[in-house]
Design an enzyme around this catalytic site. Structure first.
Site: not given
Ligand code: TYM
Length: 332
Positions: A111, A194, A197
């Site tokens: 990032k 991957k 967004k």
């Molecule tokens: P975020 O917002 O990027 O994504 C939310 C969830 O979607 C999953 N995900 C995917 N799974 C499969 N294939 C993909 N291409 C894909 N893109 C996204 C992510 O693995 C996630 O589960 N850091 C985290 C948010 C967070 C969090 C937490 C998660 C903040 N605090 C505590 C668990 C526990 C994030 O940026 O997810």
């Protein structure tokens, strides 16, 4: 007691990766565990967000969670900034985690890009806040996609070091739950990247609010190779785009990739893509329609978040107080 926590950033359109990698598993866990699902707005601002867009996206993601099937009564659905425990515990963890641990985080490297000096301090400390999200509730299980695995290992390291440093057995080591055939959904334009967004190409991802026509067009244009579908998933190792589309079909149909290969063995991708489109539309169209309906009643969505935050805060408060006591802070 088992407790589930997971989070999602309100940074843009929800996409198929979020749905298959995370939301769908959240829905499946909701009746088995006590669950907290958090719209992580504090994480979102580690990268620049237009304030109006952030305000809107927080509600849109909330609508996405409910439209995917999460019941706001049996789960706690809330936004992170409404519960101060997250930021407070994150500070304590900033003092527990080591620089060397954060230096290894691949997501920060991705990032921050080349201009690392210009990344926010928040982006660097992001995994500490994530550990605080989970441990403020002493959550034991964290359903996520594959890309969050390294952050969860760090959360475990933080919990372990806190317990060791203070000679307590206070925080549980949270278990990642990374399940199903689509834990890493890849871009439709490049099977080695991957689905995300932040990809500038709209054609790289299927959004949960895409129309049936958009979905059909994106799948039709998805990159593939010239070969037909193999009869075994073992033959997909060197075919990332084919493996991705087959994995998506499998996840949408509650099958595994090998079963999908058996079903379509020898078919051309043009025919398979039609079957995939039908699947994707049948799963996503009702969710997209329900999101649009829910977004017409923003007061309801806000009320869900406000009530969720009150319930979440009631769980986190005593855990935080005990943490302060263990650390030696005169609070509480
Ligand atoms: P975020 O917002 O990027 O994504 C939310 C969830 O979607 C999953 N995900 C995917 N799974 C499969 N294939 C993909 N291409 C894909 N893109 C996204 C992510 O693995 C996630 O589960 N850091 C985290 C948010 C967070 C969090 C937490 C998660 C903040 N605090 C505590 C668990 C526990 C994030 O940026 O997810």
């Amino acid at each position: 007691m088992n407790r589930v926590f997971s989070g999602i950033q309100p940074t843009g359109d929800l996409h198929l990766g979020n749905y298959l990698g995370a939301l769908r598993n959240w829905v499946r866990m909701q009746h088995e565990y006590s669950c907290l699902y958090c719209v992580v707005d504090l994480h979102a601002i580690t990268m620049w967000q237009e304030p109006d867009a952030l305000r809107h996206n927080t509600l849109e993601v909330t609508a996405g969670l409910i439209a995917s099937g999460l019941d706001p009564k049996s789960n706690i659905i809330f936004n992170q900034s409404r519960v101060p425990a997250h930021a407070e515990l994150a500070w304590i963890f900033n003092c527990v985690a080591r620089l060397g641990w954060l230096n290894r985080m691949t997501q920060f490297k991705d990032k921050a890009g080349k201009n690392r000096e210009n990344a926010s301090v928040g982006l660097y400390a992001y995994p500490n806040l994530m550990a605080a999200d989970i441990l403020a509730y002493k959550a034991t299980h964290v359903p996520v996609g594959e890309d969050q695995k390294q952050h969860l290992e760090l959360a475990r390291d933080i919990a372990q070091k806190f317990n060791n440093d203070y000679g307590v057995n206070y925080f549980p080591l949270p278990e990642p739950v990374i399940q199903g055939p689509a834990t890493r959904v890849m871009s439709l334009r490049d099977g080695t990247k991957k689905m995300s967004k932040s990809d500038p190409s709209e054609a790289s991802r299927i959004n949960m609010t895409d129309s049936a026509d958009d979905i059909a067009q994106k799948i039709r244009r998805a990159k593939t190779d010239p070969d037909a579908l193999p009869d075994s998933a073992n033959d997909l190792e060197t075919r990332p785009e084919a493996a991705n589309l087959i994995g998506i079909y499998a996840a949408l149909s509650d099958m595994n990739s090998d079963e999908v290969c058996k079903k379509f063995a020898g078919a051309q991708f043009s025919a398979f893509k039609e079957a995939l489109t039908e699947r994707a539309v049948s799963v996503l169209a009702p969710i997209g329609a329900e999101m649009a309906r829910l977004l017409e009643n923003q007061d309801y969505l806000d009320q869900v978040l406000i009530e969720g935050a009150a319930r979440a805060g009631a769980i986190a408060e005593p855990i935080l107080h005990e943490t302060f006591r263990i650390v030696g802070l005169r609070r509480g």
